[in-house]
Design a protein around this motif. Structure first.
Motif, PDB file in Angstrom:
ATOM      1  N   MET A   1      83.199  33.324 -72.316  1.00 37.76           N
ATOM      2  CA  MET A   1      83.796  33.776 -71.153  1.00 37.76           C
ATOM      3  C   MET A   1      85.234  33.284 -71.021  1.00 37.76           C
ATOM      4  SD  MET A   1      83.623  35.483 -68.417  1.00 37.76           S
ATOM      5  CE  MET A   1      84.246  35.628 -66.487  1.00 37.76           C
ATOM      6  N   ALA A   2      85.425  32.017 -71.167  1.00 37.27           N
ATOM      7  CA  ALA A   2      86.732  31.342 -71.357  1.00 37.27           C
ATOM      8  C   ALA A   2      87.365  31.773 -72.593  1.00 37.27           C
ATOM      9  CB  ALA A   2      86.413  29.629 -71.466  1.00 37.27           C
ATOM     10  N   ASP A   3      86.819  32.046 -73.607  1.00 44.65           N
ATOM     11  CA  ASP A   3      87.930  32.792 -74.595  1.00 44.65           C
ATOM     12  C   ASP A   3      88.418  34.185 -74.316  1.00 44.65           C
ATOM     13  OD1 ASP A   3      87.255  30.640 -76.301  1.00 44.65           O
ATOM     14  OD2 ASP A   3      85.642  31.628 -77.404  1.00 44.65           O
ATOM     15  N   GLN A   4      87.537  35.059 -73.623  1.00 38.63           N
ATOM     16  CA  GLN A   4      87.996  36.305 -73.122  1.00 38.63           C
ATOM     17  C   GLN A   4      88.975  36.169 -72.130  1.00 38.63           C
ATOM     18  OE1 GLN A   4      84.243  38.016 -71.870  1.00 38.63           O
ATOM     19  NE2 GLN A   4      83.836  38.824 -74.006  1.00 38.63           N
ATOM     20  N   ILE A   5      88.858  35.401 -71.126  1.00 38.55           N
ATOM     21  CA  ILE A   5      89.928  35.104 -69.946  1.00 38.55           C
ATOM     22  C   ILE A   5      91.252  34.597 -70.630  1.00 38.55           C
ATOM     23  CG2 ILE A   5      90.509  34.020 -68.148  1.00 38.55           C
ATOM     24  CD1 ILE A   5      87.385  33.627 -67.434  1.00 38.55           C
ATOM     25  N   SER A   6      91.049  33.365 -71.568  1.00 35.41           N
ATOM     26  CA  SER A   6      92.328  33.146 -72.384  1.00 35.41           C
ATOM     27  C   SER A   6      93.112  34.056 -73.163  1.00 35.41           C
ATOM     28  CB  SER A   6      91.693  31.755 -73.133  1.00 35.41           C
ATOM     29  OG  SER A   6      91.154  32.347 -74.384  1.00 35.41           O
ATOM     30  N   VAL A   7      92.563  35.037 -73.838  1.00 36.95           N
ATOM     31  CA  VAL A   7      93.150  36.063 -74.313  1.00 36.95           C
ATOM     32  C   VAL A   7      93.981  36.989 -73.457  1.00 36.95           C
ATOM     33  CG1 VAL A   7      92.899  38.404 -75.554  1.00 36.95           C
ATOM     34  CG2 VAL A   7      91.769  36.363 -76.146  1.00 36.95           C
ATOM     35  N   VAL A   8      93.232  37.139 -72.094  1.00 31.71           N
ATOM     36  CA  VAL A   8      93.904  37.973 -71.097  1.00 31.71           C
ATOM     37  C   VAL A   8      95.223  37.078 -70.597  1.00 31.71           C
ATOM     38  CG1 VAL A   8      93.960  39.086 -69.002  1.00 31.71           C
ATOM     39  CG2 VAL A   8      92.039  39.223 -70.423  1.00 31.71           C
ATOM     40  N   GLY A   9      94.858  35.652 -70.784  1.00 34.49           N
ATOM     41  CA  GLY A   9      96.028  35.080 -69.922  1.00 34.49           C
ATOM     42  C   GLY A   9      97.246  34.978 -71.005  1.00 34.49           C
ATOM     43  N   THR A  10      96.964  34.962 -72.310  1.00 39.96           N
ATOM     44  CA  THR A  10      97.833  34.902 -73.335  1.00 39.96           C
ATOM     45  C   THR A  10      98.625  36.170 -73.453  1.00 39.96           C
ATOM     46  OG1 THR A  10      96.506  33.390 -74.678  1.00 39.96           O
ATOM     47  CG2 THR A  10      98.334  34.530 -75.797  1.00 39.96           C
ATOM     48  N   VAL A  11      98.105  37.314 -73.438  1.00 40.31           N
ATOM     49  CA  VAL A  11      98.840  38.450 -73.485  1.00 40.31           C
ATOM     50  C   VAL A  11      99.559  38.581 -72.138  1.00 40.31           C
ATOM     51  CG1 VAL A  11      98.538  41.206 -73.202  1.00 40.31           C
ATOM     52  CG2 VAL A  11      97.150  39.697 -74.760  1.00 40.31           C
ATOM     53  N   ILE A  12      99.410  38.118 -70.814  1.00 39.69           N
ATOM     54  CA  ILE A  12     100.115  38.044 -69.796  1.00 39.69           C
ATOM     55  C   ILE A  12     101.356  37.372 -69.806  1.00 39.69           C
ATOM     56  CG2 ILE A  12     100.017  37.441 -67.367  1.00 39.69           C
ATOM     57  CD1 ILE A  12      97.189  38.197 -67.020  1.00 39.69           C
ATOM     58  N   LEU A  13     101.290  36.179 -70.711  1.00 39.68           N
ATOM     59  CA  LEU A  13     102.390  35.292 -71.006  1.00 39.68           C
ATOM     60  C   LEU A  13     103.159  35.775 -71.708  1.00 39.68           C
ATOM     61  CD1 LEU A  13     100.927  31.491 -71.109  1.00 39.68           C
ATOM     62  CD2 LEU A  13     102.783  32.252 -69.588  1.00 39.68           C
ATOM     63  N   MET A  14     102.886  36.743 -72.760  1.00 38.02           N
ATOM     64  CA  MET A  14     103.604  37.216 -73.703  1.00 38.02           C
ATOM     65  C   MET A  14     104.394  38.410 -73.093  1.00 38.02           C
ATOM     66  SD  MET A  14     101.102  38.134 -76.795  1.00 38.02           S
ATOM     67  CE  MET A  14     100.725  37.013 -78.183  1.00 38.02           C
ATOM     68  N   MET A  15     103.681  38.857 -71.746  1.00 40.86           N
ATOM     69  CA  MET A  15     104.643  39.748 -71.045  1.00 40.86           C
ATOM     70  C   MET A  15     105.543  39.275 -70.299  1.00 40.86           C
ATOM     71  SD  MET A  15     101.525  42.339 -69.362  1.00 40.86           S
ATOM     72  CE  MET A  15     100.644  43.477 -70.210  1.00 40.86           C
ATOM     73  N   ILE A  16     105.289  38.115 -69.842  1.00 40.28           N
ATOM     74  CA  ILE A  16     106.525  37.409 -68.763  1.00 40.28           C
ATOM     75  C   ILE A  16     107.566  36.800 -69.606  1.00 40.28           C
ATOM     76  CG2 ILE A  16     106.595  35.700 -66.954  1.00 40.28           C
ATOM     77  CD1 ILE A  16     103.589  36.540 -66.251  1.00 40.28           C
ATOM     78  N   VAL A  17     107.213  36.013 -70.769  1.00 43.30           N
ATOM     79  CA  VAL A  17     108.070  34.902 -71.383  1.00 43.30           C
ATOM     80  C   VAL A  17     108.383  35.544 -72.767  1.00 43.30           C
ATOM     81  CG1 VAL A  17     108.102  32.785 -72.472  1.00 43.30           C
ATOM     82  CG2 VAL A  17     106.566  33.108 -70.436  1.00 43.30           C
ATOM     83  N   ASP A  18     109.806  35.571 -73.043  1.00 47.17           N
ATOM     84  CA  ASP A  18     110.464  35.936 -74.239  1.00 47.17           C
ATOM     85  C   ASP A  18     110.320  34.758 -75.087  1.00 47.17           C
ATOM     86  OD1 ASP A  18     111.811  36.611 -76.497  1.00 47.17           O
ATOM     87  OD2 ASP A  18     113.548  37.453 -75.097  1.00 47.17           O
TER      88      ASP A  18
END
Length: 219
Positions: free
Chosen positions: A1-18
């Protein structure tokens, strides 16, 4: 569960941060141009010590190494101490130019940068108050982002994209498959990620803010 959530969180950060811009800025902070090699060992031994009065670079004898063999170095952060520790045998390899050892040091420097320079962290006190699942999610995201920043510091876009077709540049000695996949995904999709954030997520955030403001006024 934590791994799946962290993947989503990583992708969101990729969207926001250059992160590509972040890597260029971080190199500039150490007096490097965007195209210069990243001298991880020299930065850890010299420049970080001069830049950060709380920083210490420690070489630990193999006999005193209290981590798994797969762990080559670590970064520890507290309010008054910012420490990179490295196993003595790995340090010797780095001194001789071993790419895996140098990548490990660069990865820990990325942790230092994310927390101390870019302030991309929750803060020590807040982190300690998190529940175990949230801690795992946060740590996984931080590892993913440190891997990504390190890849962008150490390799050019061209080198990363070449890795997809097993070209002349071999990453296997210093990067795992997951690390390569993450860096490739970002290099290939960073413009689309940013555009998707602006087109789809920003309007939803703005709409939510308007609803919240309207509810506040009504109440």
């Amino acid at each position: 569960m934590a791994d799946q959530i962290s993947v989503v969180g990583t992708v969101i950060l990729m969207m926001i941060v250059d992160f590509k811009k972040m890597a260029v800025e971080f190199k500039k902070f150490f007096g490097l141009s965007s195209t210069q090699n990243f001298p991880a060992l020299s930065i850890a031994e010299n420049k970080l010590c001069m830049t950060d009065e709380c920083f210490e670079f420690i070489v630990i004898a193999n006999s005193d190494w209290n981590y798994e063999d797969s762990v080559q170095a670590y970064y520890k952060h507290s309010e008054n101490r910012h420490e990179i520790g490295i196993k003595e045998s790995v340090y010797k390899k780095a001194r001789s130019g071993d790419r895996s050892a140098l990548y490990s040091i660069a990865h820990e420097i990325s942790h230092w940068g994310l927390i101390n320079y870019f302030k991309l962290n929750l803060g020590v006190q807040e982190f300690e108050r998190l529940d175990p699942v949230s801690k795992a999610v946060f740590m996984n995201i931080h590892e993913n982002i440190a891997d990504l920043l390190t890849s962008l510091l150490v390799f050019s876009d061209e080198e990363l994209l070449k890795a997809q077709s097993a070209g002349d540049f071999d990453f296997s000695s210093c990067m795992g498959k997951d690390q390569i996949s993450l860096a490739l995904f970002y290099c290939q999709n960073r413009k689309a990620l940013a555009e998707n954030f602006m087109k789809n997520i920003v309007p939803k955030i703005m709409a939510q803010n308007k609803r919240t403001e309207s509810q506040r006024r009504i109440s």
